[in-house]
Design a protein around this motif. Structure first.
Motif, mmCIF file in Angstrom:
data_model
loop_
_atom_site.group_PDB
_atom_site.id
_atom_site.type_symbol
_atom_site.label_atom_id
_atom_site.label_comp_id
_atom_site.label_asym_id
_atom_site.label_seq_id
_atom_site.Cartn_x
_atom_site.Cartn_y
_atom_site.Cartn_z
ATOM 1 N N LYS A 44 0.748 -1.360 0.173
ATOM 2 C CA LYS A 44 -0.096 -0.023 -0.141
ATOM 3 C C LYS A 44 0.959 1.301 0.105
ATOM 4 N N ALA A 45 2.170 1.039 0.054
ATOM 5 C CA ALA A 45 3.034 2.321 0.285
ATOM 6 C C ALA A 45 3.047 2.855 -1.392
ATOM 7 N N GLY A 46 2.614 2.260 -2.447
ATOM 8 C CA GLY A 46 2.661 3.063 -3.647
ATOM 9 C C GLY A 46 3.793 2.981 -4.382
ATOM 10 N N ASN A 47 4.603 2.049 -4.252
ATOM 11 C CA ASN A 47 5.780 1.822 -5.138
ATOM 12 C C ASN A 47 6.035 0.224 -5.267
ATOM 13 N N LEU A 48 5.021 -0.028 -6.378
ATOM 14 C CA LEU A 48 5.232 -1.406 -6.758
ATOM 15 C C LEU A 48 6.155 -1.607 -7.948
#
Length: 420
Positions: free
Chosen positions: A98-102
């Motif tokens: 969920k940190a936005g860095n996939l």
């Protein structure tokens, strides 16, 4: 002789051999750290259901090889038999996705446990280094991981390994293939356990190593003939990316591997010098594993490389790693005053980043110099009362035997220069 011995199927890592294992771990991890993978460490045991759901109840790992036990509180736990399910569980629990860095890119190193028949290259306690890229469906990510493993092995000096590559399809095309394979398997003369496995997960039968089974599998339908257009295109792009980077691989339409969670890309590193236990590592894409263990849809890919088997592969090729000595300088005091002074010198050398050891235990000079020689040190620092009175120590080159007096106050600087 101790009353106790290591349990059957396990081993102890002791110097000097343990240095080779550490060097192998470092060589495998180095390309990962250089490619955005962060270190993760998970518990040595997990909830049994994590592996039952993720690895698959029909696999030998879960049905026969897992060390499962019940705690005093009634929890059903298992020693981890593999790393992927644990790492994905940890990433989900910490909401890393969920940190936005996939993708979330993680690497790990640790011990794993399976109740297997011990033999060379197969242990009940074994060591792996693994890597997982969580949350992205991209052929370039699959290719990246294969390239990183290939680079790690080549950096160690390994040459006689092969990369096997296959696609296991996805939820669209695999069910059609599964039905065709089951029809084929029902017509064979298989034992009851194998037939039961064929009904639960027929791909597991393709992974059966018994000659009597393999002989009957000649002519079995191949998954590559059932791949949907999407899986064909995906697999072809992985192959093109590897080809462009000069990575040599072999297409193996029968490659399955022993875990239920794999989809699409699957690969294995094998070394023909290891006999029956030829796989030194492997992995693949596992796009549905997150949902299997209660998480959101997170397409992912990863691998695990066996440290134990990599060491055996190095031995099979006659590769000796260039491992620096653990000790550069060895201090030998002659008398109590020298003992006190040289101990202080040892501490200062260590603070300066110079690997230094000391003749502990009040050894005589002959015994202490033998210890210095066994340590692999390049230099020995020797001092007695007369040396200290003159404000010097004797610096001995352990290879040439040359000995020179060095001012006590400049020992650290002198050693920096000599070892540079």
């Amino acid at each position: 002789m101790s009353t106790f011995q290591a349990p059957k199927g396990t081993y102890d890592l002791l110097p000097p051999n343990s240095a080779t294992y550490l060097a192998v771990r470092e060589a495998i991890a180095a390309p990962l750290r250089n490619s955005g993978y962060g270190y993760v460490e998970t518990p040595g045991f997990e909830n049994v259901e994590l592996f039952a759901r993720g690895v698959g109840e029909s696999t030998d790992i879960v049905s026969k090889e897992m060390y499962a036990f019940e705690t005093k509180g009634g929890d059903r736990l298992a020693l981890r038999p593999e790393g992927t399910a644990s790492v994905l569980r940890a990433a989900l629990e910490a909401n890393l996705h969920k940190a936005g860095n996939l993708p979330v890119k993680l690497w790990y190193s640790g011990s794993y446990y399976r109740y297997e028949r011990p033999q060379k290259g197969r242990y009940r306690h074994f060591s792996q280094v693994g890597a997982e890229a969580i949350g992205a469906e991209d052929p370039a990510l699959d290719a990246e991981l294969i390239i990183l493993a290939n680079d790690a092995y080549r950096s160690l000096g390994l040459r006689n390994f092969r990369i096997l590559l296959n696609s296991l399809g996805d939820q669209e095309c695999r069910p059609v293939y599964r039905a065709a394979l089951q029809d084929f398997l029902r017509g064979l003369d298989l034992d009851e356990d194998t037939l039961r496995r064929a009904e639960i997960n027929p791909l597991r039968v393709l992974d059966d190593k018994r000659d009597a089974v393999q002989q009957q599998l000649v002519g079995a339908p191949l998954l590559r003939d059932y791949l949907c257009d999407g899986c064909k295109a995906y697999h072809e792009e992985v192959r093109e990316l590897l080809n462009a980077q000069g990575v040599v691989y072999e297409d193996d339409p029968k490659l399955v591997r022993g875990l239920d969670y794999y989809t699409r890309t699957t690969f294995e590193f094998v070394h023909d010098g290891l006999g029956s236990q030829s796989a030194v590592g492997g992995g693949g894409r596992y796009d549905g594993l997150s949902e299997m263990i209660g998480g959101p849809a997170l397409p992912s890919v990863g691998w695990a490389l066996g440290v134990d088997r990599t060491v055996l592969a190095l031995e099979a090729e006659g590769v000796t790693l260039d491992i620096p000595s653990a000790t550069s300088v060895f201090a030998v005091p002659l008398g109590e005053e020298a003992r006190r002074v040289l101990f202080g010198v040892v501490v200062e050398l260590r603070k300066a980043g110079i690997a230094t050891d000391f003749a502990f235990g009040g050894k005589g000079v002959k015994s202490a110099m033998k210890s210095a020689n066994r340590s692999g040190a390049q230099y020995a620092i020797v001092a007695g009362e007369r040396d200290l009175a003159e404000g010097v120590v004797q610096l001995k080159d352990m290879e040439s035997g040359d000995q020179t007096a060095v001012p006590l106050a400049s020992v650290v600087e002198t050693m920096r220069e000599r070892l540079a």
